[in-house]
Write an enzyme that holds these catalytic residues in place. Structure first.
Site, PDB file in Angstrom:
ATOM      1  CD  GLU A  91      -2.584  -1.117   2.651  1.00 38.67           C
ATOM      2  OE1 GLU A  91      -3.163  -2.154   2.961  1.00 38.67           O
ATOM      3  OE2 GLU A  91      -2.596  -0.081   3.346  1.00 38.67           O
ATOM      4  CB  CYS A 104       2.817   7.542   3.149  1.00 43.30           C
ATOM      5  SG  CYS A 104       3.069   6.281   4.387  1.00 43.30           S
ATOM      6  CB  CYS A 111       6.213  -5.520   8.910  1.00 50.59           C
ATOM      7  SG  CYS A 111       7.443  -4.834  10.043  1.00 50.59           S
ATOM      8  CB  CYS A 115       3.809  -3.259  16.154  1.00 51.88           C
ATOM      9  SG  CYS A 115       5.549  -2.853  15.943  1.00 51.88           S
ATOM     10  CB  CYS A 118       1.047  -2.416  13.185  1.00 50.36           C
ATOM     11  SG  CYS A 118       1.513  -2.228  11.460  1.00 50.36           S
ATOM     12  CD  GLU A 159      11.896  -0.670  11.011  1.00 53.62           C
ATOM     13  OE1 GLU A 159      10.865  -0.189  11.507  1.00 53.62           O
ATOM     14  OE2 GLU A 159      12.932   0.013  10.840  1.00 53.62           O
ATOM     15  CB  SER A 190       8.683   6.017  10.205  1.00 56.66           C
ATOM     16  OG  SER A 190       8.114   5.597  11.419  1.00 56.66           O
ATOM     17  CG  HIS A 215       4.032   3.580  19.140  1.00 59.31           C
ATOM     18  ND1 HIS A 215       3.519   4.753  18.663  1.00 59.31           N
ATOM     19  CD2 HIS A 215       4.431   2.886  18.045  1.00 59.31           C
ATOM     20  CE1 HIS A 215       3.597   4.776  17.341  1.00 59.31           C
ATOM     21  NE2 HIS A 215       4.154   3.664  16.943  1.00 59.31           N
ATOM     22  CG  ASN A 289      -6.071   4.534  11.947  1.00 57.11           C
ATOM     23  OD1 ASN A 289      -7.222   4.601  11.536  1.00 57.11           O
ATOM     24  ND2 ASN A 289      -5.119   5.381  11.613  1.00 57.11           N
ATOM     25  CB  CYS A 332       0.369   1.494   5.636  1.00 57.60           C
ATOM     26  SG  CYS A 332       0.452   2.516   4.180  1.00 57.60           S
TER      27      CYS A 332
HETATM   28  N1  SAH Z   1       7.922   0.162  10.453  1.00 56.16           N
HETATM   29  C1  SAH Z   1       8.086   1.551  10.588  1.00 56.16           C
HETATM   30  C2  SAH Z   1       7.368   2.365   9.539  1.00 56.16           C
HETATM   31  C3  SAH Z   1       6.035   1.887   9.107  1.00 56.16           C
HETATM   32  S1  SAH Z   1       4.748   1.984  10.295  1.00 56.16           S
HETATM   33  C4  SAH Z   1       7.671   1.988  11.983  1.00 56.16           C
HETATM   34  O1  SAH Z   1       7.100   1.192  12.703  1.00 56.16           O
HETATM   35  O2  SAH Z   1       7.984   3.126  12.327  1.00 56.16           O
HETATM   36  C5  SAH Z   1       4.374   3.733  10.226  1.00 56.16           C
HETATM   37  C6  SAH Z   1       3.829   4.299  11.494  1.00 56.16           C
HETATM   38  O3  SAH Z   1       2.481   3.902  11.712  1.00 56.16           O
HETATM   39  C7  SAH Z   1       4.590   3.889  12.738  1.00 56.16           C
HETATM   40  O4  SAH Z   1       4.802   4.988  13.578  1.00 56.16           O
HETATM   41  C8  SAH Z   1       3.650   2.895  13.352  1.00 56.16           C
HETATM   42  O5  SAH Z   1       3.914   2.708  14.696  1.00 56.16           O
HETATM   43  C9  SAH Z   1       2.314   3.527  13.059  1.00 56.16           C
HETATM   44  N2  SAH Z   1       1.148   2.658  13.177  1.00 56.16           N
HETATM   45  C10 SAH Z   1       1.045   1.363  12.857  1.00 56.16           C
HETATM   46  N3  SAH Z   1      -0.197   0.921  13.112  1.00 56.16           N
HETATM   47  C11 SAH Z   1      -0.890   1.961  13.593  1.00 56.16           C
HETATM   48  C12 SAH Z   1      -2.221   2.134  14.061  1.00 56.16           C
HETATM   49  N4  SAH Z   1      -3.103   1.117  14.064  1.00 56.16           N
HETATM   50  N5  SAH Z   1      -2.572   3.356  14.489  1.00 56.16           N
HETATM   51  C13 SAH Z   1      -1.708   4.385  14.485  1.00 56.16           C
HETATM   52  N6  SAH Z   1      -0.440   4.287  14.074  1.00 56.16           N
HETATM   53  C14 SAH Z   1      -0.037   3.082  13.651  1.00 56.16           C
HETATM   54 FE1  SF4 Z   2       6.202  -3.243  11.224  1.00 54.01          FE
HETATM   55 FE2  SF4 Z   2       6.083  -0.610  11.697  1.00 54.01          FE
HETATM   56 FE3  SF4 Z   2       3.865  -2.154  11.699  1.00 54.01          FE
HETATM   57 FE4  SF4 Z   2       5.606  -2.390  13.663  1.00 54.01          FE
HETATM   58  S1  SF4 Z   2       4.401  -0.569  13.175  1.00 54.01           S
HETATM   59  S2  SF4 Z   2       4.643  -4.074  12.566  1.00 54.01           S
HETATM   60  S3  SF4 Z   2       7.515  -2.080  12.607  1.00 54.01           S
HETATM   61  S4  SF4 Z   2       5.173  -1.718   9.954  1.00 54.01           S
END
Ligand code: SAH
Ligand code: SF4
Length: 350
Positions: A91, A104, A111, A115, A118, A159, A190, A215, A289, A332
């Site tokens: 995406e 973006c 990934c 997390c 996510c 990542e 990021s 976070h 989100n 995303c």
């Molecule tokens: N892997 C990298 C970049 C991609 S994620 C990282 O983790 O930084 C991009 C951003 O979206 C990160 O800050 C991540 O923590 C955040 N993110 C992921 N899922 C999310 C959600 N459900 N709500 C808000 N932010 C989220």
């Molecule tokens: Fe991967 Fe970033 Fe999502 Fe964590 S927040 S699972 S590092 S894409």
């Protein structure tokens, strides 16, 4: 087997063309075509047919095909689901700001970091993207909208520091003068905190903006929501961040997704402020989100205000990130996941 021509630096291309008996200026012409986003060598009208044939035999041009596009009703945000030549999908989100277009993009299909909040992390890892596939996302958006993108954020799926070599290659290609010429100052990366790679990146002294997804204010909460913290804990991460700002002179931006009842108490705010002491930084608060199956919901507005106030009292500046495209789930991972699982296929949540 053909090779990936758009991931090559101009010098590498020149080297290969020289070996094919072609003059050096040809490399420049071909490189410039590739970075406008042409999809075939036949579009390179100032290159002879004979050379085009040789190129087709040796190389392929990566492109990103639009599988799905969602357009926000509220603003001009567009979310794309792209597919690559092997069918992998990622995406990307195109946002319009007063200063221009920001894209973006994704750096991996899926990934490994897992997390818990996510959508990408919950759907597993397929593979790294090549530098050319990162460029292709930008080029497809430029063509689809007849625009030029001025800013890039590596904040889509994946990542970036877990795909370090390809990401660095992308950064060099996208900022090259004969390429898309998007300067490092217009690029943000990021990371969830792959500590050794933050040190490596610092040594390069690139002018890009580093965002760190924090976070949580302590290891207990962070390890629960971000498994990477069990490998590199907050202390080690913040030490690397301090080093990064010392060496590069660049401010770090910390991402903090506000999750109701998990990391949004006043005590968390005070703890966070203490930990960030001495680092030139800015905190971006993002109401989380909601992702199906995670059970997390976003913090209440007054909680967020109280959090900001406490950070401020400790001298830490924080803002709530403006959410663009909230109706199309612009964060995303959700679109790809929906296209993977049959029961939610085609669904546009929220
Ligand atoms: N892997 C990298 C970049 C991609 S994620 C990282 O983790 O930084 C991009 C951003 O979206 C990160 O800050 C991540 O923590 C955040 N993110 C992921 N899922 C999310 C959600 N459900 N709500 C808000 N932010 C989220
Ligand atoms: Fe991967 Fe970033 Fe999502 Fe964590 S927040 S699972 S590092 S894409």
């Amino acid at each position: 087997m053909t090779s990936d021509i758009k991931s090559m630096y101009e010098e590498e291309l020149a080297e290969e063309l020289r070996a094919m008996g072609e003059p050096a200026y040809r490399a420049r012409q071909i490189y410039q075509w590739l970075h406008t986003g042409v999809k075939s060598f036949d579009e390179m009208t100032n290159i002879s047919k004979a050379l085009r044939k040789k190129l087709v035999d040796r190389y392929y041009i990566s492109s990103a095909a639009i599988e799905k596009k969602l357009v926000s009703d509220y603003d001009d945000t567009k979310k794309y689901l792209f597919s690559f030549r092997d069918g992998e999908m990622v995406e990307s989100v195109l946002m319009k700001y007063h200063h221009g277009y920001t894209s973006c993009i994704s750096t991996q299909a899926g990934c490994k970091m897992g997390c818990t909040f996510c959508a990408t992390g919950q759907s597993g890892f397929s593979r790294n993207l090549t530098a050319s596939e990162m460029l292709a996302q930008l080029q497809a958006e430029q063509q689809d909208n007849a625009i030029r993108i001025s800013n890039v954020v590596l904040m889509g799926m994946g990542e970036p520091l877990d795909n370090y070599d390809n990401v660095l290659r992308f950064l060099r290609l996208v900022s090259s003068e004969d390429g898309m010429n998007i300067g490092m100052r217009h690029i943000s990366l990021s990371t969830c905190g792959i500590v050794p790679k933050i040190y490596e990146l610092a040594e390069l002294k690139l002018q890009l903006t580093l965002s760190v997804s924090l976070h949580a204010p302590n290891d207990e909460i962070r390890s629960r929501t971000m498994p990477v913290n069990r490998k590199y804990n907050i202390g080690q991460l913040l030490e690397a961040c301090r080093y990064y700002t010392d060496v590069t002179g660049r401010r770090i931006s910390f991402e903090y997704a506000m999750i109701d009842g998990i990391n949004d108490s006043d005590q968390c705010a005070a703890e966070l402020a203490k930990r960030l002491r001495g680092i030139i930084s800015h905190v971006n608060l993002i109401p989380v989100n909601a992702v199906d199956g995670t059970g997390y919901i976003k913090s209440k507005k007054d909680r967020i205000q109280s959090f900001i106030k406490i950070l401020g009292q400790h001298g830490v500046t924080a803002t709530v990130r403006r959410t663009l495209g909230s109706d199309i789930n612009a964060s995303c991972g959700q679109l790809r996941r929906a296209s993977q699982s049959p029961e939610t296929k085609g669904e546009n949540p929220e």
